[in-house]
Design an enzyme around this catalytic site. Structure first.
Site, PDB file in Angstrom:
ATOM      1  N   HIS A   1       9.307   7.068   7.653  1.00  0.00           N
ATOM      2  CA  HIS A   1       9.789   7.078   6.370  1.00  0.00           C
ATOM      3  C   HIS A   1      11.190   7.520   6.549  1.00  0.00           C
ATOM      4  O   HIS A   1      11.663   8.498   7.482  1.00  0.00           O
ATOM      5  CB  HIS A   1       8.836   8.144   5.356  1.00  0.00           C
ATOM      6  CG  HIS A   1       7.522   7.536   5.026  1.00  0.00           C
ATOM      7  ND1 HIS A   1       7.313   7.264   3.836  1.00  0.00           N
ATOM      8  CD2 HIS A   1       6.588   7.585   5.822  1.00  0.00           C
ATOM      9  CE1 HIS A   1       6.081   6.868   3.714  1.00  0.00           C
ATOM     10  NE2 HIS A   1       5.621   6.880   5.022  1.00  0.00           N
TER      11      HIS A   1
ATOM     12  N   ARG B   1       0.793  -1.398  -0.057  1.00  0.00           N
ATOM     13  CA  ARG B   1       0.072   0.004   0.058  1.00  0.00           C
ATOM     14  C   ARG B   1       0.808   1.146  -0.103  1.00  0.00           C
ATOM     15  O   ARG B   1       1.001   1.849  -0.894  1.00  0.00           O
ATOM     16  CB  ARG B   1      -1.134  -0.109   1.248  1.00  0.00           C
ATOM     17  CG  ARG B   1      -2.239   1.059   1.252  1.00  0.00           C
ATOM     18  CD  ARG B   1      -1.780   2.489   1.266  1.00  0.00           C
ATOM     19  NE  ARG B   1      -1.111   2.612   2.801  1.00  0.00           N
ATOM     20  CZ  ARG B   1      -0.614   3.630   3.222  1.00  0.00           C
ATOM     21  NH1 ARG B   1      -0.564   4.801   2.148  1.00  0.00           N
ATOM     22  NH2 ARG B   1       0.165   3.988   4.349  1.00  0.00           N
ATOM     23  N   ASP B   2       1.465   1.595   1.011  1.00  0.00           N
ATOM     24  CA  ASP B   2       2.255   2.790   1.056  1.00  0.00           C
ATOM     25  C   ASP B   2       3.357   2.801   0.159  1.00  0.00           C
ATOM     26  O   ASP B   2       3.648   3.835  -0.448  1.00  0.00           O
ATOM     27  CB  ASP B   2       2.808   2.988   2.671  1.00  0.00           C
ATOM     28  CG  ASP B   2       3.245   4.425   2.935  1.00  0.00           C
ATOM     29  OD1 ASP B   2       2.865   5.309   2.051  1.00  0.00           O
ATOM     30  OD2 ASP B   2       3.671   4.736   4.041  1.00  0.00           O
TER      31      ASP B   2
ATOM     32  N   CYS C   1       4.829   9.314  -0.567  1.00  0.00           N
ATOM     33  CA  CYS C   1       3.203   9.831  -0.366  1.00  0.00           C
ATOM     34  C   CYS C   1       3.095  10.763  -1.402  1.00  0.00           C
ATOM     35  O   CYS C   1       3.606  11.801  -1.606  1.00  0.00           O
ATOM     36  CB  CYS C   1       3.132  10.416   1.111  1.00  0.00           C
ATOM     37  SG  CYS C   1       1.375  10.844   1.442  1.00  0.00           S
TER      38      CYS C   1
ATOM     39  N   ASN D   1       9.194   4.125   2.951  1.00  0.00           N
ATOM     40  CA  ASN D   1       9.300   3.625   4.731  1.00  0.00           C
ATOM     41  C   ASN D   1      10.604   3.191   4.560  1.00  0.00           C
ATOM     42  O   ASN D   1      11.111   2.667   3.665  1.00  0.00           O
ATOM     43  CB  ASN D   1       8.107   2.503   4.785  1.00  0.00           C
ATOM     44  CG  ASN D   1       6.653   3.311   4.470  1.00  0.00           C
ATOM     45  OD1 ASN D   1       6.301   3.485   3.501  1.00  0.00           O
ATOM     46  ND2 ASN D   1       5.964   3.686   5.764  1.00  0.00           N
TER      47      ASN D   1
ATOM     48  N   HIS E   1       5.759   4.422  12.344  1.00  0.00           N
ATOM     49  CA  HIS E   1       5.681   4.294  10.911  1.00  0.00           C
ATOM     50  C   HIS E   1       6.600   5.364  10.458  1.00  0.00           C
ATOM     51  O   HIS E   1       6.346   6.683  10.407  1.00  0.00           O
ATOM     52  CB  HIS E   1       4.290   4.784  10.555  1.00  0.00           C
ATOM     53  CG  HIS E   1       3.969   4.759   8.994  1.00  0.00           C
ATOM     54  ND1 HIS E   1       3.297   3.846   8.387  1.00  0.00           N
ATOM     55  CD2 HIS E   1       4.399   5.575   8.272  1.00  0.00           C
ATOM     56  CE1 HIS E   1       3.113   4.107   7.083  1.00  0.00           C
ATOM     57  NE2 HIS E   1       3.661   5.279   6.919  1.00  0.00           N
TER      58      HIS E   1
HETATM   59  P1  HMG Z   1     -13.323  14.421  -1.463  1.00  0.00           P
HETATM   60  O1  HMG Z   1     -13.022  14.841  -2.873  1.00  0.00           O
HETATM   61  O2  HMG Z   1     -13.379  15.469  -0.452  1.00  0.00           O
HETATM   62  O3  HMG Z   1     -14.524  13.494  -1.349  1.00  0.00           O
HETATM   63  O4  HMG Z   1     -12.117  13.364  -1.028  1.00  0.00           O
HETATM   64  P2  HMG Z   1     -16.207  13.543  -1.588  1.00  0.00           P
HETATM   65  O5  HMG Z   1     -16.676  12.809  -0.684  1.00  0.00           O
HETATM   66  O6  HMG Z   1     -16.314  14.941  -2.025  1.00  0.00           O
HETATM   67  O7  HMG Z   1     -16.170  12.747  -2.918  1.00  0.00           O
HETATM   68  C1  HMG Z   1     -15.397  13.131  -4.428  1.00  0.00           C
HETATM   69  C2  HMG Z   1     -15.664  11.859  -5.102  1.00  0.00           C
HETATM   70  O8  HMG Z   1     -14.613  10.885  -4.560  1.00  0.00           O
HETATM   71  C3  HMG Z   1     -16.972  11.252  -5.615  1.00  0.00           C
HETATM   72  O9  HMG Z   1     -16.645  10.736  -6.631  1.00  0.00           O
HETATM   73  C4  HMG Z   1     -16.719   9.992  -4.506  1.00  0.00           C
HETATM   74  O10 HMG Z   1     -17.630   9.018  -4.985  1.00  0.00           O
HETATM   75  C5  HMG Z   1     -15.291   9.705  -4.537  1.00  0.00           C
HETATM   76  P3  HMG Z   1     -17.305  11.409  -7.847  1.00  0.00           P
HETATM   77  O11 HMG Z   1     -18.883  11.788  -7.602  1.00  0.00           O
HETATM   78  O12 HMG Z   1     -16.537  12.732  -8.144  1.00  0.00           O
HETATM   79  O13 HMG Z   1     -17.063  10.537  -9.002  1.00  0.00           O
HETATM   80  N1  HMG Z   1     -14.785   8.943  -3.417  1.00  0.00           N
HETATM   81  C6  HMG Z   1     -14.335   7.542  -3.288  1.00  0.00           C
HETATM   82  N2  HMG Z   1     -14.058   6.677  -4.285  1.00  0.00           N
HETATM   83  C7  HMG Z   1     -13.691   5.615  -3.930  1.00  0.00           C
HETATM   84  N3  HMG Z   1     -13.276   5.335  -2.492  1.00  0.00           N
HETATM   85  C8  HMG Z   1     -13.610   6.113  -1.723  1.00  0.00           C
HETATM   86  C9  HMG Z   1     -14.158   7.398  -2.016  1.00  0.00           C
HETATM   87  N4  HMG Z   1     -14.445   8.415  -1.356  1.00  0.00           N
HETATM   88  C10 HMG Z   1     -15.032   9.387  -1.894  1.00  0.00           C
HETATM   89  N5  HMG Z   1     -13.475   5.992  -0.349  1.00  0.00           N
HETATM   90  C11 HMG Z   1     -11.060  11.651  -0.095  1.00  0.00           C
HETATM   91  C12 HMG Z   1     -12.085  12.797   0.160  1.00  0.00           C
HETATM   92  C13 HMG Z   1     -10.761  11.319   1.540  1.00  0.00           C
HETATM   93  C14 HMG Z   1     -11.982  10.547  -0.421  1.00  0.00           C
HETATM   94  C15 HMG Z   1      -9.885  11.789  -0.798  1.00  0.00           C
HETATM   95  O14 HMG Z   1      -9.450  12.970  -0.304  1.00  0.00           O
HETATM   96  C16 HMG Z   1      -8.918  10.736  -0.843  1.00  0.00           C
HETATM   97  O15 HMG Z   1      -9.389   9.677  -1.205  1.00  0.00           O
HETATM   98  N6  HMG Z   1      -8.133  10.953  -0.252  1.00  0.00           N
HETATM   99  C17 HMG Z   1      -6.797   9.711  -0.051  1.00  0.00           C
HETATM  100  C18 HMG Z   1      -5.609  10.253   0.043  1.00  0.00           C
HETATM  101  C19 HMG Z   1      -4.676   9.081  -0.042  1.00  0.00           C
HETATM  102  O16 HMG Z   1      -4.963   8.067   0.105  1.00  0.00           O
HETATM  103  N7  HMG Z   1      -3.432   9.411   0.686  1.00  0.00           N
HETATM  104  C20 HMG Z   1      -2.397   8.260   0.755  1.00  0.00           C
HETATM  105  C21 HMG Z   1      -2.420   7.636   2.086  1.00  0.00           C
HETATM  106  S1  HMG Z   1      -2.185   8.394   3.574  1.00  0.00           S
HETATM  107  C22 HMG Z   1      -0.670   8.174   3.706  1.00  0.00           C
HETATM  108  O17 HMG Z   1       0.146   7.566   2.714  1.00  0.00           O
HETATM  109  C23 HMG Z   1      -0.100   8.368   5.033  1.00  0.00           C
HETATM  110  C24 HMG Z   1       0.284   7.067   5.745  1.00  0.00           C
HETATM  111  O18 HMG Z   1       1.180   6.391   5.100  1.00  0.00           O
HETATM  112  C25 HMG Z   1       0.866   7.532   7.226  1.00  0.00           C
HETATM  113  C26 HMG Z   1       2.091   8.462   6.844  1.00  0.00           C
HETATM  114  O19 HMG Z   1       3.110   8.214   6.392  1.00  0.00           O
HETATM  115  O20 HMG Z   1       1.948   9.742   7.204  1.00  0.00           O
HETATM  116  C27 HMG Z   1      -0.828   6.497   6.225  1.00  0.00           C
HETATM  117 MG    MG Z   2       3.441   6.449   5.133  1.00  0.00          MG
END
Ligand code: HMG
Ligand code: MG
Length: 302
Positions: free
Chosen positions: A209, A15-16, A240, A249, A207
């Site tokens: 990086h 995933r990450d 990220c 990571n 966690h």
């Molecule tokens: P948004 O645009 O504010 O959401 O995004 P919304 O509710 O207004 O929806 C907009 C569109 O997204 C809609 O589709 C929804 O259906 C769709 P449209 O009508 O435009 O076609 N949608 C989804 N589709 C699939 N799965 C879903 C989903 N939710 C809404 N779950 C949202 C808000 C949170 C969804 C968006 O910002 C997002 O997906 N962000 C993900 C960011 C991400 O994955 N980042 C990387 C992971 S975090 C990370 O790596 C850090 C970590 O490793 C720890 C660290 O290192 O810090 C964990």
């Molecule tokens: Mg991370």
């Protein structure tokens, strides 16, 4: 405080590690990677993210990947779930643990999940209730616990505050994440101590990086203050999409080499992880980022 006899490594490479790759990786390659990691003995593999495919296209095949992996009894396959849409996807895909991911930095919360910290906790409330209702494990991840690419400094108070809110949501485990890898050992110990005042230390994880080369040292520093769960990524994959310049990571191979050297049990076979790293990096056309994995592979070479 003495070191733990045993440490849990959560393998987050699928995933990450892969989420930031520009080229779409075929489902069968992701599946083989996860199957190899399962064979290596991890008890917990972060395998998928049910997030918006517009935000993170590489994770769009998460349902297909989860459907095709060969699962081993007792292994928890985790999936990121920012909202109920994500939860529904993870539930249907048979995830054993769902991960709500927030931030100790307001600026990063806005960039990564498009809402404030307070709004994110409100969204997570439904996910937490649904996880409980379906008997799934719930993990909370707190990004930017040691620094933020947008706001810079992140006070330990802000981390402790989000830890408290994630605890109140019923998280089984909480990750303290160094998203951009700027943390240094004393700072890490201070933040971990603050987090441990708000949540049982045995259920906190680190966690890290490795952007600034501090990750392994920060793990050692965390061990000194009682942390016994760490995230790592095979071959040091990763980055990220919302943290420019963030590298992977810490490499799982490096972490295992250090822990095993310290006499700490992990239940994971390092050689099998090295093979998994070689496999995925052959596909990506790059050399693994970790040191130990490359050293072991070089030693094997005829
Ligand atoms: P948004 O645009 O504010 O959401 O995004 P919304 O509710 O207004 O929806 C907009 C569109 O997204 C809609 O589709 C929804 O259906 C769709 P449209 O009508 O435009 O076609 N949608 C989804 N589709 C699939 N799965 C879903 C989903 N939710 C809404 N779950 C949202 C808000 C949170 C969804 C968006 O910002 C997002 O997906 N962000 C993900 C960011 C991400 O994955 N980042 C990387 C992971 S975090 C990370 O790596 C850090 C970590 O490793 C720890 C660290 O290192 O810090 C964990
Ligand atoms: Mg991370």
């Amino acid at each position: 405080m003495g070191f733990p006899d045993q440490v849990k490594i959560v393998e987050v490479g699928p995933r990450d590690g892969l989420q930031n790759e520009q080229e779409t990786i075929p489902v069968e390659v992701k599946v083989e990677l996860i199957d190899r990691l399962t064979a290596a003995g991890f008890a917990n593999i972060e395998a998928a993210a049910f997030v918006s495919p517009k935000w993170v296209p590489q994770m769009a095949t998460s349902a297909d990947v989860m459907a095709a992996i060969r699962r081993k009894a007792g292994v928890v396959y985790s999936a990121l779930t920012p909202n109920m849409k994500g939860f529904d996807g993870a539930l249907a895909a048979g995830a054993g643990e769902v991960v709500i991911f927030g931030s100790a930095s307001e600026a990063f919360a806005q960039k990564n999940i498009n809402c404030s910290i307070t709004e994110s906790i409100d969204r997570f409330r439904d996910v937490a209730a649904a996880a409980r209702a379906h008997g799934l494990r719930l993990r909370g991840s707190i990004s930017c616990a040691f620094g933020c690419p947008y706001q810079g400094n992140v006070p330990a108070d802000a981390v402790a505050d989000v830890v408290g809110r994630m605890r109140d949501l019923g998280c089984d485990e909480i990750d303290i994440a160094d998203t951009i890898g700027t943390g240094t050992p004393r700072h890490v110990q201070q933040v971990m101590a603050r987090a441990a005042a708000a949540f049982p230390v045995e259920r906190l994880s680190g966690h890290f990086h490795d952007t600034y080369g501090q990750a392994l040292t920060n793990i050692y520093a965390s061990l000194e203050v009682g942390i016994a769960i760490f995230h790592a990524s095979v071959a040091g994959l990763g980055g990220c999409p919302y943290a420019k310049g963030a590298t992977g990571n810490v490499a799982t191979e490096d972490v295992l080499y250090m822990l095993h050297g310290l006499g700490i049990r992990t239940g994971i076979d390092l050689d099998t992880v090295v093979d998994a790293g070689q496999f995925i990096m052959r596909h990506l056309g790059r050399k693994p980022a970790g040191r130990a994995g490359n050293a072991i592979a070089n030693r094997r070479a005829p």
